[in-house]
Write a protein that holds these residues in place. Structure first.
Motif, PDB file in Angstrom:
ATOM      1  N   SER A   1       0.845  -1.196   0.000  1.00  0.00           N
ATOM      2  CA  SER A   1       0.000   0.000   0.000  1.00  0.00           C
ATOM      3  C   SER A   1       0.877   1.242   0.000  1.00  0.00           C
ATOM      4  O   SER A   1       1.654   1.477   0.931  1.00  0.00           O
ATOM      5  CB  SER A   1      -0.917   0.001   1.229  1.00  0.00           C
ATOM      6  OG  SER A   1      -1.606   1.221   1.330  1.00  0.00           O
ATOM      7  N   PHE A   2       0.756   2.055  -1.050  1.00  0.00           N
ATOM      8  CA  PHE A   2       1.541   3.278  -1.181  1.00  0.00           C
ATOM      9  C   PHE A   2       0.665   4.471  -0.828  1.00  0.00           C
ATOM     10  O   PHE A   2      -0.297   4.795  -1.537  1.00  0.00           O
ATOM     11  CB  PHE A   2       2.068   3.428  -2.614  1.00  0.00           C
ATOM     12  CG  PHE A   2       3.084   2.377  -2.990  1.00  0.00           C
ATOM     13  CD1 PHE A   2       4.441   2.634  -2.876  1.00  0.00           C
ATOM     14  CD2 PHE A   2       2.685   1.125  -3.456  1.00  0.00           C
ATOM     15  CE1 PHE A   2       5.373   1.670  -3.212  1.00  0.00           C
ATOM     16  CE2 PHE A   2       3.603   0.156  -3.798  1.00  0.00           C
ATOM     17  CZ  PHE A   2       4.956   0.422  -3.677  1.00  0.00           C
ATOM     18  N   THR A   3       0.965   5.108   0.296  1.00  0.00           N
ATOM     19  CA  THR A   3       0.284   6.325   0.727  1.00  0.00           C
ATOM     20  C   THR A   3       1.336   7.321   1.177  1.00  0.00           C
ATOM     21  O   THR A   3       2.535   7.005   1.236  1.00  0.00           O
ATOM     22  CB  THR A   3      -0.676   6.043   1.900  1.00  0.00           C
ATOM     23  OG1 THR A   3       0.093   5.632   3.035  1.00  0.00           O
ATOM     24  CG2 THR A   3      -1.687   4.949   1.544  1.00  0.00           C
TER      25      THR A   3
ATOM     26  N   THR B   1       1.085  11.864  -5.076  1.00  0.00           N
ATOM     27  CA  THR B   1       1.020  13.320  -4.943  1.00  0.00           C
ATOM     28  C   THR B   1       0.713  13.724  -3.522  1.00  0.00           C
ATOM     29  O   THR B   1      -0.003  13.025  -2.795  1.00  0.00           O
ATOM     30  CB  THR B   1      -0.052  13.895  -5.895  1.00  0.00           C
ATOM     31  OG1 THR B   1      -0.166  15.294  -5.676  1.00  0.00           O
ATOM     32  CG2 THR B   1      -1.410  13.239  -5.666  1.00  0.00           C
ATOM     33  N   LEU B   2       1.246  14.871  -3.136  1.00  0.00           N
ATOM     34  CA  LEU B   2       0.964  15.426  -1.806  1.00  0.00           C
ATOM     35  C   LEU B   2      -0.356  16.182  -1.778  1.00  0.00           C
ATOM     36  O   LEU B   2      -0.862  16.508  -0.705  1.00  0.00           O
ATOM     37  CB  LEU B   2       2.094  16.376  -1.381  1.00  0.00           C
ATOM     38  CG  LEU B   2       3.455  15.727  -1.096  1.00  0.00           C
ATOM     39  CD1 LEU B   2       4.484  16.812  -0.793  1.00  0.00           C
ATOM     40  CD2 LEU B   2       3.363  14.759   0.072  1.00  0.00           C
TER      41      LEU B   2
ATOM     42  N   SER C   1      -5.491  11.642   1.065  1.00  0.00           N
ATOM     43  CA  SER C   1      -6.219  10.372   1.178  1.00  0.00           C
ATOM     44  C   SER C   1      -5.894   9.414   0.045  1.00  0.00           C
ATOM     45  O   SER C   1      -6.396   8.293   0.023  1.00  0.00           O
ATOM     46  CB  SER C   1      -7.739  10.649   1.171  1.00  0.00           C
ATOM     47  OG  SER C   1      -8.145  11.162  -0.076  1.00  0.00           O
ATOM     48  N   PHE C   2      -5.027   9.826  -0.887  1.00  0.00           N
ATOM     49  CA  PHE C   2      -4.729   8.966  -2.038  1.00  0.00           C
ATOM     50  C   PHE C   2      -4.005   7.697  -1.594  1.00  0.00           C
ATOM     51  O   PHE C   2      -3.135   7.736  -0.741  1.00  0.00           O
ATOM     52  CB  PHE C   2      -3.880   9.721  -3.047  1.00  0.00           C
ATOM     53  CG  PHE C   2      -3.479   8.871  -4.234  1.00  0.00           C
ATOM     54  CD1 PHE C   2      -4.363   8.683  -5.280  1.00  0.00           C
ATOM     55  CD2 PHE C   2      -2.245   8.251  -4.281  1.00  0.00           C
ATOM     56  CE1 PHE C   2      -4.010   7.901  -6.359  1.00  0.00           C
ATOM     57  CE2 PHE C   2      -1.888   7.470  -5.352  1.00  0.00           C
ATOM     58  CZ  PHE C   2      -2.774   7.291  -6.408  1.00  0.00           C
TER      59      PHE C   2
ATOM     60  N   HIS D   1       7.353  15.148  -1.415  1.00  0.00           N
ATOM     61  CA  HIS D   1       7.134  15.844  -2.683  1.00  0.00           C
ATOM     62  C   HIS D   1       6.509  14.845  -3.657  1.00  0.00           C
ATOM     63  O   HIS D   1       6.531  13.631  -3.434  1.00  0.00           O
ATOM     64  CB  HIS D   1       8.444  16.396  -3.244  1.00  0.00           C
ATOM     65  CG  HIS D   1       9.480  15.342  -3.516  1.00  0.00           C
ATOM     66  ND1 HIS D   1      10.263  14.795  -2.512  1.00  0.00           N
ATOM     67  CD2 HIS D   1       9.837  14.701  -4.666  1.00  0.00           C
ATOM     68  CE1 HIS D   1      11.068  13.874  -3.023  1.00  0.00           C
ATOM     69  NE2 HIS D   1      10.825  13.800  -4.332  1.00  0.00           N
ATOM     70  N   ASP D   2       5.918  15.346  -4.740  1.00  0.00           N
ATOM     71  CA  ASP D   2       5.283  14.469  -5.726  1.00  0.00           C
ATOM     72  C   ASP D   2       6.337  13.598  -6.404  1.00  0.00           C
ATOM     73  O   ASP D   2       7.415  14.088  -6.780  1.00  0.00           O
ATOM     74  CB  ASP D   2       4.553  15.295  -6.788  1.00  0.00           C
ATOM     75  CG  ASP D   2       3.373  16.058  -6.204  1.00  0.00           C
ATOM     76  OD1 ASP D   2       3.059  15.834  -5.023  1.00  0.00           O
ATOM     77  OD2 ASP D   2       2.789  16.881  -6.928  1.00  0.00           O
ATOM     78  N   VAL D   3       6.043  12.289  -6.562  1.00  0.00           N
ATOM     79  CA  VAL D   3       6.993  11.373  -7.188  1.00  0.00           C
ATOM     80  C   VAL D   3       6.240  10.473  -8.169  1.00  0.00           C
ATOM     81  O   VAL D   3       5.015  10.320  -8.089  1.00  0.00           O
ATOM     82  CB  VAL D   3       7.724  10.500  -6.148  1.00  0.00           C
ATOM     83  CG1 VAL D   3       8.531  11.351  -5.194  1.00  0.00           C
ATOM     84  CG2 VAL D   3       6.722   9.628  -5.382  1.00  0.00           C
ATOM     85  N   THR D   4       7.012   9.868  -9.089  1.00  0.00           N
ATOM     86  CA  THR D   4       6.483   8.882 -10.029  1.00  0.00           C
ATOM     87  C   THR D   4       7.080   7.524  -9.691  1.00  0.00           C
ATOM     88  O   THR D   4       8.303   7.359  -9.666  1.00  0.00           O
ATOM     89  CB  THR D   4       6.825   9.274 -11.473  1.00  0.00           C
ATOM     90  OG1 THR D   4       6.248  10.552 -11.760  1.00  0.00           O
ATOM     91  CG2 THR D   4       6.257   8.244 -12.451  1.00  0.00           C
TER      92      THR D   4
END
Length: 472
Positions: free
Chosen positions: A78-80, A122-123, A127-128, A88-91
């Motif tokens: 689970s990636f949260t 994404t930050l 809840s993503f 920071h936002d990552v791919t």
């Protein structure tokens, strides 16, 4: 949509599985690592692991036994924001599975998978959650254990459940919290269960005097009710208590002064109306749009792939102004204040208009006589109205309009559309002390023709009916 290649073994993973197949070793799958730059299979094989690891991720679940008979284990990650610790936002380009052989104190990279279409973390959406199932061929699943760590992990379904519970608590006006003592320690009951109490979400003010505190709806309603009662009493006094020339002149002067005040008040009210309109255009509507999720945590969508949206209320408002602890509905408060203003303003405006036309004492006498005459007319009208109310009491009998034989008790019955009438009324009267009753049927309008009638004769508990005869 994200898509990942099949999982491939690394050198250590092959060594672990060979030991399992030979039956002379066991190993444990401990966790996973992830990278954020695109790589190839050669990049990974050359170094025996992912070359660009930026963080680790715990295992949150394992698959059921559907593939265990084939020597395959399903590992769910689970990636949260919380589980990855990203700032920071990552791919997410690649994931590595780590294991540890028994009697070995060091974790080793045993398998990896590379994204064909990567996932973005994404930050902007706390809840993503992105869940990835990785399948590893291990040979003998009985000799492999998986370290599952669910502490701090929350699935999308669990998050939606907790969020809905919070929203419902806000709408109800309170939320449950753990009870602590004066030292901040948790309080338990005799069965060692945590004691929880209800705490209000919005602190309402029944005194209506605390700045920054929401007004208690019921208290506002009581205050406005008292103002309304006083204004109506004042309205009656203004119309009945000024009967002499001196009183009228005093009222005329007061009314004239109030006219100037009202003119200034009207300017202020117009300014307030403009400001109110400006505020209303930017006020939150007390609703929040939320996505509707299915039992597996995915968003529900229509046939046109539009996301299904629901709305929920954050703060419990009270439009009746009678509920302690609720927030007063702004619209209802505004309407009550406006009505109070109209009640006060209307009689003053009428008095100003009437008293400005007074030129002599004779005009005052004429006005007094007119008021007394109107009073007499009102009393007569009230008496007439009460008489009419008593005479037109009608019971609804539309369900019996096709069975008039059943309506033999004295009284009036409303039948609706019946016997050629749009608003038919049936009147039943007893004929003296006989065993006969008479039915009249007529239209409830102005033309109440009672020529259509008939006679019912009682025998035992039933009635026989015949047309009207002149001898009765």
């Amino acid at each position: 949509m994200s898509k990942y290649n099949r999982t491939k073994l690394l050198p250590y993973g092959l060594r672990f599985i060979q030991g399992v197949v030979r039956g002379n070793t066991r190993f444990e799958i401990k966790g996973a690592s992830f990278g954020v730059t695109q790589v190839t299979d050669n990049d990974v094989i050359n170094v025996g692991k992912l070359p660009n690891i930026v963080g680790s991720i715990p295992i949150v679940a394992i698959d059921d036994d559907s593939l265990a008979s084939q020597g395959v284990l399903g590992i769910e990650l689970s990636f949260t924001q919380k589980s990855t610790g990203i700032n920071h936002d990552v791919t997410l380009w690649d994931v590595q599975i780590n294991g540890q052989q028994e009697r070995d104190n060091q974790e080793r990279p045993i398998a990896y998978t590379i994204a064909q279409q990567p996932e973005s973390l994404t930050l902007s959406d706390p809840s993503f959650e992105f869940r990835l199932m990785v399948y590893v061929q291990v040979g003998d699943t009985d000799k492999v254990t998986i370290n599952v760590n669910q502490d701090g992990m929350e699935s999308r379904v669990e998050h939606a459940r907790d969020f809905n519970r919070l929203v419902n608590s806000i709408a109800e006006g309170y939320i449950e919290v753990d009870l602590k003592d004066h030292n901040g320690n948790q309080v338990y009951d005799s069965n060692h269960k945590i004691v929880r109490v209800k705490r209000t979400v919005v602190n309402t003010d029944k005194s209506l005097s605390i700045l920054g505190r929401a007004a208690d709806a019921k208290k506002v309603g009581e205050v406005l009710g008292a103002i309304d009662s006083q204004l109506r009493t004042l309205d009656q006094l203004l119309h009945t208590n000024y009967s002499t020339a001196l009183d009228l002149q005093d009222v005329k002067n007061i009314a004239a002064a109030n006219t100037d005040i009202n003119n200034r008040q009207d300017g202020k009210i117009n300014g307030l109306t403009i400001k109110t309109n400006e505020i209303e255009s930017g006020v939150i509507s007390n609703t929040r749009a939320i996505r509707i999720l299915s039992h597996d945590g995915t968003s529900l969508a229509t046939h046109a792939n539009a996301t299904v949206i629901g709305r929920t209320e954050y703060i419990k408002t009270d439009s009746t102004l009678s509920d302690y602890g609720a927030v007063a509905n702004a619209g209802k408060v505004g309407e009550a204040i406006k009505q109070a203003f109209l009640i006060l303003n209307a009689p003053i405006a009428q008095l100003v208009a009437g008293y400005n036309s007074l030129q002599s004492n004779q005009a005052i006498v004429d006005l007094t006589n007119q008021v007394l005459a109107l009073k007499d007319q009102n009393e007569a009208a009230e008496h007439t109205i009460q008489t009419l109310k008593k005479s037109v009491e009608i019971s609804s009998a539309e369900s019996q309009k096709d069975n008039l034989d059943a309506l033999h008790d004295s009284g009036r019955y409303y039948l609706g559309n019946a016997m050629g009438y749009n608003d038919a009324v049936l009147e039943v009267d007893a004929l003296g002390n006989t065993n006969k009753v008479m039915q009249y049927i007529f239209d409830a309008g102005n033309n109440q023709d009672r020529s259509q009638r008939r006679i019912g004769t009682k025998s035992d508990s039933s009635y026989s009916w015949s047309e009207w005869n002149d001898e009765y």
